[in-house]
Scaffold this motif. Structure first.
Motif, PDB file in Angstrom:
ATOM      1  N   ASN A 128       0.849  -1.196   0.000  1.00  0.00           N
ATOM      2  CA  ASN A 128       0.000   0.000   0.000  1.00  0.00           C
ATOM      3  C   ASN A 128       0.887   1.250   0.000  1.00  0.00           C
ATOM      4  O   ASN A 128       1.504   1.586   1.007  1.00  0.00           O
ATOM      5  N   THR A 129       0.935   1.931  -1.146  1.00  0.00           N
ATOM      6  CA  THR A 129       1.855   3.074  -1.274  1.00  0.00           C
ATOM      7  C   THR A 129       1.185   4.416  -0.976  1.00  0.00           C
ATOM      8  O   THR A 129       1.808   5.471  -1.115  1.00  0.00           O
ATOM      9  N   ALA A 130      -0.082   4.368  -0.568  1.00  0.00           N
ATOM     10  CA  ALA A 130      -0.795   5.630  -0.316  1.00  0.00           C
ATOM     11  C   ALA A 130      -0.094   6.425   0.793  1.00  0.00           C
ATOM     12  O   ALA A 130       0.256   5.880   1.842  1.00  0.00           O
ATOM     13  N   LEU A 131       0.121   7.704   0.521  1.00  0.00           N
ATOM     14  CA  LEU A 131       0.803   8.558   1.499  1.00  0.00           C
ATOM     15  C   LEU A 131      -0.229   9.298   2.357  1.00  0.00           C
ATOM     16  O   LEU A 131      -1.224   9.806   1.835  1.00  0.00           O
ATOM     17  N   ARG A 132       0.022   9.339   3.655  1.00  0.00           N
ATOM     18  CA  ARG A 132      -0.950   9.958   4.570  1.00  0.00           C
ATOM     19  C   ARG A 132      -0.297  11.047   5.414  1.00  0.00           C
ATOM     20  O   ARG A 132       0.704  10.814   6.076  1.00  0.00           O
ATOM     21  N   SER A 141       7.500  15.746   1.662  1.00  0.00           N
ATOM     22  CA  SER A 141       6.129  15.403   1.238  1.00  0.00           C
ATOM     23  C   SER A 141       5.141  15.532   2.395  1.00  0.00           C
ATOM     24  O   SER A 141       3.930  15.521   2.190  1.00  0.00           O
ATOM     25  N   GLN A 142       5.662  15.680   3.620  1.00  0.00           N
ATOM     26  CA  GLN A 142       4.791  15.801   4.806  1.00  0.00           C
ATOM     27  C   GLN A 142       3.796  14.646   4.882  1.00  0.00           C
ATOM     28  O   GLN A 142       2.654  14.823   5.324  1.00  0.00           O
ATOM     29  N   SER A 143       4.233  13.475   4.454  1.00  0.00           N
ATOM     30  CA  SER A 143       3.317  12.337   4.481  1.00  0.00           C
ATOM     31  C   SER A 143       4.125  11.037   4.475  1.00  0.00           C
ATOM     32  O   SER A 143       5.262  11.009   4.011  1.00  0.00           O
ATOM     33  N   ILE A 144       3.513   9.989   5.004  1.00  0.00           N
ATOM     34  CA  ILE A 144       4.161   8.668   5.028  1.00  0.00           C
ATOM     35  C   ILE A 144       3.113   7.583   4.777  1.00  0.00           C
ATOM     36  O   ILE A 144       1.913   7.832   4.897  1.00  0.00           O
ATOM     37  N   THR A 145       3.595   6.387   4.463  1.00  0.00           N
ATOM     38  CA  THR A 145       2.653   5.268   4.268  1.00  0.00           C
ATOM     39  C   THR A 145       2.242   4.725   5.644  1.00  0.00           C
ATOM     40  O   THR A 145       2.909   4.963   6.651  1.00  0.00           O
ATOM     41  N   LYS A 146       1.179   3.934   5.633  1.00  0.00           N
ATOM     42  CA  LYS A 146       0.740   3.322   6.894  1.00  0.00           C
ATOM     43  C   LYS A 146       1.783   2.321   7.385  1.00  0.00           C
ATOM     44  O   LYS A 146       2.048   2.231   8.594  1.00  0.00           O
ATOM     45  N   LEU A 147       2.410   1.597   6.445  1.00  0.00           N
ATOM     46  CA  LEU A 147       3.447   0.636   6.835  1.00  0.00           C
ATOM     47  C   LEU A 147       4.568   1.345   7.600  1.00  0.00           C
ATOM     48  O   LEU A 147       4.997   0.882   8.654  1.00  0.00           O
ATOM     49  N   ARG A 148       5.002   2.473   7.065  1.00  0.00           N
ATOM     50  CA  ARG A 148       6.083   3.243   7.702  1.00  0.00           C
ATOM     51  C   ARG A 148       5.668   3.651   9.125  1.00  0.00           C
ATOM     52  O   ARG A 148       6.431   3.527  10.072  1.00  0.00           O
ATOM     53  N   TYR A 149       4.409   4.130   9.233  1.00  0.00           N
ATOM     54  CA  TYR A 149       3.947   4.579  10.548  1.00  0.00           C
ATOM     55  C   TYR A 149       3.855   3.422  11.543  1.00  0.00           C
ATOM     56  O   TYR A 149       4.309   3.519  12.686  1.00  0.00           O
ATOM     57  N   MET A 150       3.262   2.311  11.077  1.00  0.00           N
ATOM     58  CA  MET A 150       3.049   1.191  12.000  1.00  0.00           C
ATOM     59  C   MET A 150       4.390   0.613  12.460  1.00  0.00           C
ATOM     60  O   MET A 150       4.547   0.244  13.623  1.00  0.00           O
ATOM     61  N   GLN A 151       5.369   0.545  11.563  1.00  0.00           N
ATOM     62  CA  GLN A 151       6.687   0.023  11.966  1.00  0.00           C
ATOM     63  C   GLN A 151       7.411   1.011  12.884  1.00  0.00           C
ATOM     64  O   GLN A 151       8.115   0.606  13.806  1.00  0.00           O
ATOM     65  N   PHE A 152       7.207   2.286  12.611  1.00  0.00           N
ATOM     66  CA  PHE A 152       7.751   3.319  13.503  1.00  0.00           C
ATOM     67  C   PHE A 152       7.176   3.143  14.915  1.00  0.00           C
ATOM     68  O   PHE A 152       7.911   3.128  15.908  1.00  0.00           O
ATOM     69  N   ARG A 153       5.862   2.939  14.996  1.00  0.00           N
ATOM     70  CA  ARG A 153       5.205   2.739  16.304  1.00  0.00           C
ATOM     71  C   ARG A 153       5.732   1.476  17.001  1.00  0.00           C
ATOM     72  O   ARG A 153       5.907   1.446  18.218  1.00  0.00           O
ATOM     73  N   GLU A 154       5.945   0.441  16.210  1.00  0.00           N
ATOM     74  CA  GLU A 154       6.450  -0.818  16.787  1.00  0.00           C
ATOM     75  C   GLU A 154       7.828  -0.605  17.398  1.00  0.00           C
ATOM     76  O   GLU A 154       8.131  -1.108  18.476  1.00  0.00           O
ATOM     77  N   ASN A 155       8.652   0.178  16.696  1.00  0.00           N
ATOM     78  CA  ASN A 155      10.024   0.393  17.168  1.00  0.00           C
ATOM     79  C   ASN A 155      10.120   1.424  18.297  1.00  0.00           C
ATOM     80  O   ASN A 155      11.057   1.379  19.089  1.00  0.00           O
ATOM     81  N   GLU A 156       9.169   2.344  18.332  1.00  0.00           N
ATOM     82  CA  GLU A 156       9.162   3.341  19.407  1.00  0.00           C
ATOM     83  C   GLU A 156       8.663   2.744  20.716  1.00  0.00           C
ATOM     84  O   GLU A 156       8.859   3.310  21.789  1.00  0.00           O
ATOM     85  N   SER A 157       7.946   1.629  20.605  1.00  0.00           N
ATOM     86  CA  SER A 157       7.344   1.003  21.790  1.00  0.00           C
ATOM     87  C   SER A 157       8.028  -0.341  22.028  1.00  0.00           C
ATOM     88  O   SER A 157       9.023  -0.673  21.395  1.00  0.00           O
TER      89      SER A 157
END
Ligand code: I3P
Length: 332
Positions: A136-140, A162-178
């Motif tokens: 899913n390449t949609a940027l959010r 681009s002030q936006s990221i994919t959901k995959l990027r966000y979810m993995q970021f959250r996984e690594n921050e926690s």
């Protein structure tokens, strides 16, 4: 699919409650959260995690949970779970409901079993997104903003532009921050008895932080600690023995842990909207590392770790000399 009051066949012998297949529910709902229902509740109703406003108290002992996705995954999961060997570790499922053109599921309100409980919602697994997110390449922009709010230094130059990221990027970021990435679980929300819920836990990551929170949660009670460890072990056993759990990918499921001032304890598995059958008939271990295509989610890896964390809590001294026998909610 059953909607508008049709009840799905289910049975449960949880804590001595016997419900036979096909028995009609006595609930007659026209709208969730009527005044009468709210007044008759033992606890003020609490939503700890999930989409805000996604839940509503329904019947005296039930809640409605809103469906946000097009599919009815969660209904299908609950229907199958009511017939599964692991039925006692999930809330009772009553039915799917259509109300004002929206869909809800009606499930047991687990708060009914407690008096002003302490509650912890623990999101399980090393992977918190579906494999479909990888393509899913949609940027959010909303996820970019949430990322920056958590860590202003996190975005790359390109993401900043681009002030936006994919959901995959966000979810993995959250996984690594926690603690998700390392331990396979994260404390999503917490409410101590008599206090307001705390949801500002997105950066709880280290062993020490987790120990601190769990120690506070058990309130220095060995009875609570031991009962919760015992109940977590039972949940683990149920999952390992369950045809349903061992043939489904469990994404975004939580373990809900509760205890109250009478030392009554309970542990349930909740949130099945991203629970999917493994298509090609293969089983998953819920413990192996994830690679695209193997569907592993790390649920049991996380549960093993959570159990270990609870076992490792050091109780300083008992609060009372004569401790009442434990009152564990368990299968009858
Ligand atoms: C949300 C959280 C949810 C996820 C949601 C994220 O992040 O991870 O589990 O919903 O995606 O924004 P946070 O915890 O930081 O608020 P799903 O589990 O349904 O994917 P969404 O924004 O696409 O709803």
């Amino acid at each position: 699919m059953g909607v508008n009051g049709q009840k799905f066949g289910m049975w449960n012998c949880f804590r001595g409650i016997h419900r036979r297949k096909g028995k009609k529910t006595a609930l007659d709902l026209t709208a969730p959260a009527s005044d009468a229902i709210l007044k008759n509740r033992k606890n003020t109703w609490i939503q700890l995690a999930g989409h805000p406003g996604g839940f509503a108290p329904a019947g005296p002992n039930t809640i409605w949970k809103k469906r946000y996705t097009k599919d009815n995954n969660e209904t299908q999961a609950y229907e199958a779970l009511m017939e599964d060997t692991a039925h006692s570790i999930v809330p009772l499922f009553y039915r799917e409901v259509e109300y004002n053109s929206e869909y809800f599921i009606e499930i047991e309100d687990l708060l009914q079993h407690f008096t002003d409980p302490s509650i912890m919602d623990v999101k399980m697994g090393i992977r918190t997104f579906l494999e479909s997110e990888v393509s899913n390449t949609a940027l959010r922009k909303d996820l970019y903003d949430k990322m920056v709010a958590l860590d202003p230094a996190a975005p790359t130059d390109e993401e900043r532009q681009s002030q936006s990221i994919t959901k995959l990027r966000y979810m993995q970021f959250r996984e690594n921050e926690s603690s998700t990435a390392e331990f396979g679980f994260r404390i999503e929300a917490l409410r101590m008895s008599g206090e307001t819920p705390s949801t500002n836990l997105k950066r709880v990551k280290s062993k020490e932080q987790i120990h601190g929170i769990l120690s506070k949660f058990v309130n220095n009670s060995r009875v609570v600690q031991q009962d919760l460890v015992r109940r977590l072990k039972e949940v683990k056993q149920h999952i390992e023995d369950s045809p349903f759990f061992m043939s489904h990918e469990l994404i975004g499921c939580s373990v809900l842990v509760m205890h109250d001032k009478y030392d009554k304890c309970g542990v349930w598995v909740i949130d099945f909207s991203k629970t999917n059958p493994i298509q090609d008939g293969c089983e998953i271990s819920h413990r192996l590392p994830w690679q695209i295509g193997n569907h592993e989610d790390g649920f049991l890896f996380g549960l093993d770790n959570l159990m270990q964390f609870f076992s490792d809590i050091e109780i300083k001294e008992e609060l009372t000399e004569n401790i009442e026998p434990s009152h564990v909610i368990a299968d009858s």
